[in-house]
Design an enzyme around this catalytic site. Structure first.
Site, short mmCIF file in Angstrom:
data_model
loop_
_atom_site.label_atom_id
_atom_site.label_comp_id
_atom_site.label_asym_id
_atom_site.label_seq_id
_atom_site.Cartn_x
_atom_site.Cartn_y
_atom_site.Cartn_z
N GLY A 53 54.37 111.57 87.94
CA GLY A 53 55.61 111.12 87.33
C GLY A 53 56.23 109.95 88.07
N THR A 54 56.78 109.01 87.34
CA THR A 54 57.53 107.87 87.85
C THR A 54 58.51 107.47 86.74
OG1 THR A 54 55.95 106.34 86.93
CG2 THR A 54 55.57 106.98 89.16
N THR A 55 59.50 106.74 86.89
CA THR A 55 60.16 106.12 88.03
C THR A 55 61.59 106.68 88.08
OG1 THR A 55 58.85 104.11 87.80
CG2 THR A 55 60.98 103.89 88.90
N ASP A 70 62.73 107.88 84.04
CA ASP A 70 62.01 107.67 82.79
C ASP A 70 61.31 108.97 82.41
OD1 ASP A 70 59.79 107.40 84.74
OD2 ASP A 70 58.66 106.81 82.97
N LYS A 86 62.19 114.55 84.99
CA LYS A 86 62.03 114.36 86.43
C LYS A 86 63.35 114.45 87.19
CE LYS A 86 58.69 110.93 84.93
NZ LYS A 86 58.36 109.49 84.93
#
EC number: 3.4.25.1
Length: 281
Positions: A53-55, A70, A86
């Site tokens: 997972g990002t960001t 995101d 997240k």
């Protein structure tokens, strides 16, 4: 009449009277294999593409802090999930978000939530913001073994400090190093681009709504240059998760609120693809 055991239905002393106010330490002494960082990596997972997972971005404003993330998770060059979350409530006055190995990150978040709740129930008070940040650093350090095998999790923590009447932001490295950040910060694969946008747009006198808009703008810039970061998906109605923490506590912005911010950002990019500009002087 059958006699009843006086201890029936009661928890063993080990559970009812742990030596430490830290649930993580208690769990580590009782059943360490349940801690995310103590689990062996299955042989079958070697070389497998595991969702990441990002960001994540965060920005402080007078009296609080905004955190946003995101919704994209990737496995190699593939999109593993379009609507992963997240950003989470850590407790009433703090938020936590994760970048890195998604599965382990979510487990770490849940354990951290229990850690804070356990401390509050045992001690009758909440930890300070710095105390919470230190507890999280210990948990990240416990995952170092898996991080060395490529399963790193890097959180971002933010909370409202009652004594300072201000929002505070803490970042971490995979070894558990804890660093307090000033004004704003970002983590994840798109963090370089997001941080550039934050530098351009951040002001010390932002309102909570404007800080949220700055975070959405930063995530859009990250998605514009980083394929692992997902931008607002107007077609599917998938928008960033945005949370605000103030003296009133943790509040996740509703889909309508975030959707309005995201649509405003996208519409503004039609005329200015690079986004809003900061004054030169």
């Amino acid at each position: 009449m059958a006699s009843h055991d006086s201890h029936a239905g009661r928890l063993p002393g080990l559970f009812s009277s742990p030596d430490s106010s830290s649930f993580t330490e208690f769990l580590g002494s009782y059943s360490p294999d349940l801690l995310p960082g103590r689990r062996p990596v299955p042989v079958s997972s070697a070389g497998a593409e595991i969702p990441h997972g990002t960001t994540i971005v965060a920005a402080a404003f007078p009296g609080g802090v905004v955190m946003a993330g995101d919704r994209r998770a990737t496995a190699g060059n593939m999109i593993a999930q379009r609507d992963i979350e997240k950003v989470f409530r850590a407790d009433e006055f703090s938020a936590i978000a994760i970048a890195g190995t998604a599965g382990i990150g979510v487990e770490m978040v849940r354990l951290f939530q229990v850690e804070l709740e356990h401390y509050e129930k045992r001690e009758g008070r909440t930890l300070s913001v710095e105390g919470k940040a230190n507890r999280l650093a210990t948990m990240v350090r416990q995952n170092l073994g898996l991080a060395m095998q490529g399963l790193a999790v890097v959180p971002l923590f933010a909370g409202y400090d009652e004594e300072r009447d201000a929002g505070r932001i803490f970042s971490y490295d995979p070894a558990g190093g804890r660093y307090e950040e000033r004004d704003f910060y970002s983590i994840g694969s798109g963090s370089v681009f997001a941080r550039g946008a934050l530098k351009k747009l951040y002001r010390a006198d932002l309102s909570a709504e404007d800080a949220a808009l700055v975070c959405v703008q930063a995530l859009y810039d990250a998605a514009d240059d980083d394929s692992a970061t997902g931008g607002p998906d107007l077609t599917r109605g998938i928008f960033p998760v945005v949370a605000v923490v103030t003296e009133d506590g943790y509040r996740r912005l509703g889909e309508d609120e975030v959707g309005g911010l995201a649509r405003a950002v996208v519409e503004g990019r039609y005329d200015s693809p690079g986004g809003p500009t900061a004054p030169l002087r």
